[in-house]
Design an enzyme around this catalytic site. Sequence first.
Site, PDB file in Angstrom:
ATOM      1  N   LYS A  87       0.820  -1.212   0.000  1.00  0.00           N
ATOM      2  CA  LYS A  87       0.000   0.000   0.000  1.00  0.00           C
ATOM      3  C   LYS A  87       0.852   1.260   0.000  1.00  0.00           C
ATOM      4  O   LYS A  87       0.434   2.301  -0.516  1.00  0.00           O
ATOM      5  CB  LYS A  87      -0.940  -0.021   1.209  1.00  0.00           C
ATOM      6  N   GLU A 117      -0.800   6.582   8.207  1.00  0.00           N
ATOM      7  CA  GLU A 117      -1.400   7.630   7.377  1.00  0.00           C
ATOM      8  C   GLU A 117      -2.433   8.390   8.207  1.00  0.00           C
ATOM      9  O   GLU A 117      -2.895   7.896   9.247  1.00  0.00           O
ATOM     10  CB  GLU A 117      -2.060   7.021   6.141  1.00  0.00           C
ATOM     11  N   HIS A 130     -12.530  -2.317  11.533  1.00  0.00           N
ATOM     12  CA  HIS A 130     -11.980  -2.223  10.179  1.00  0.00           C
ATOM     13  C   HIS A 130     -12.276  -3.452   9.338  1.00  0.00           C
ATOM     14  O   HIS A 130     -11.675  -3.649   8.280  1.00  0.00           O
ATOM     15  CB  HIS A 130     -10.471  -1.959  10.219  1.00  0.00           C
ATOM     16  N   ARG A 152      -6.909  -8.526  -6.770  1.00  0.00           N
ATOM     17  CA  ARG A 152      -7.540  -9.839  -6.600  1.00  0.00           C
ATOM     18  C   ARG A 152      -9.046  -9.651  -6.613  1.00  0.00           C
ATOM     19  O   ARG A 152      -9.550  -8.537  -6.741  1.00  0.00           O
ATOM     20  CB  ARG A 152      -7.130 -10.443  -5.257  1.00  0.00           C
TER      21      ARG A 152
END
Length: 616
Positions: free
Chosen positions: A116, A183, A218, A274
């Site tokens: 990422k 982040e 999450h 994917r």
Amino acid sequence: MITSVLVANRGEIACRVFRTCRELGIRTIAVHSDADEGALHARVADASVRLPGEAPADTYLRGDLIVKAAVAAGADAVHPGYGFLSENADFARAVQDAGLLWIGPPPEAIEAMASKTRAKQLMGIQPLTHVTEADLPVLVKAAAGGGGRGMRVVRRLADLDAELASARAEAASAFGDGEVFVEPYVEDGRHVEVQILADTHGTIRPLGTRDCSLQRRHQKVVEEAPAPGLSEELQQELSTLAVRAARAVDYVGAGTVEFLVADGRAHFLEMNTRLQVEHPVTEAVFGIDLVAEQIRVAEGHPLDIDPPRARGHAVEARLYAEDPSRDWTPQTGRLHRLSVPEGVRLDTGYTDGDDIGVHYDPMLAKIVAYAPTRAEAVRKLASALERAVIHGPVTNRDLLVSSLRHPEFTAARTDTGFYDRHLPELTASAADPHAPLAAALADAHTGPRSRFGGWRNVPSQPQTKRYQMAGEEHEVHYRHTRTGLEADGVRVVHAEEHLVLLEVDGVQRTFEVARYGDQLHVNTTTLTALARFPDPTAQHAPGSLLAPMPGTVVRVADGLTAGTPVKAGDPLLWLEAMKMQHKITAPVTGTLSELHAVPGQQVEPGMLLAVVKEGF
């Protein structure tokens, strides 16, 4: 042309890929760990190959063994599914180097987007390298994989180091890669993603949007397509950015580009190279089979000239084996029965009688409803879940139903903070208050005593039964009389072993009862029968911390020994179960008087881990 496919995965996604392969006339090959020898995906495949290894949780991360299995079984192609090695470029190369066809994007595209951090840099975004108070809150995120593993929200700078360590360990266990990054955390945005499909001839096609904002820890819980309430301009921007990301890495196959939408702006999150867990909602609205498209693309066929058009609305709910009364800890045990009403789609890796183990993800199934409008699809899914028969471990079914019927969701006004705001109210009154009585009356017709009616000529105390329901004990009373069973405040219309009819406030209600040992299922409510007289030897000292699930102690807090002072909420140790880490915290402020847990220890539910004595 592909004639046989090995699926380098397990459970629901393996079964789902096999279903399409059978429809296309393609032979199917499964791989399985020792723990999965009798699993559904291993049974339904045309052939299955054992993957040797002493750690079942890591078996599906052994790419070398999977490639060897594919060659030995005569496969000519490998489908990675999702999770495990599905976004591992080295595994994709190993498949190709063995002369097998890879049903996925080129390894170079996986490599570019699998991390990422690299993906964000490719899209012109830089992660945080130094966190200050002004940056809070921040999100710690695994660089590889997904599914909420290795992800932590940090609101206090003092917690950052511990959360980084925990995220690294969880990511390494789930994906074989412990890299994490930090982040900014955007509060209360919407999680919106774009499904893309690309062929080897240069065509990249966006297939609408999905909204996956309902997330707990999450982990996505409810997904829908299309994402409701987006302006045409924003939809176009999302599609353009998704195609841009795919074209930047010469993408081929099915993939998903994820965004956080806040204040009308799209923030790029990542690209999943994917198939996604939630792909069925896109299939429903576009009338396509994405697995079939993956296979056609891998064979070199171009996408159809006329792109499919979206029609109607689809909503998917993920059914998890987890107990809301025990902080949503994963549950294990025998799944006695699982069925849903006709008219909805059920994707699962389990069937009646299967055991749910500790080694893998606790998702039991995905249930998908499609209808011409969003309101109809939501109503249809809520009703199907409510009427589904789920006998076995406790699940999140009641949360799903109440979420789908919440005014914010029905009005399409949800965001990623939905459960932060509403979880207590959504789980407060899920259990049926009359279920214990129905269970007791059904029990009264079970066993030798039922043959004699239980009636006594001499008046006596009422019969008493005790049950645990939603984490609380319930005691119910009833009497056998000349005219049948009686219970205070409720009229018993009919009672037998599996069916009880009660009249409450003039309204008759039917209760279907099923019993498996000490566990009872009364309609949608799960109960555990308790002994009439509790065993005094089974009591634990106040402040005892018991293992909430079977698992492995992966870590004990630094410097923690008997005699250490602790504060309520301090993390003491971490258990790993079903590829996720669960933090065990101090229940009170005081002194750690006993510590029995050690790293690497296997524990069972109810095992004593530690004791915290209140006060200093």
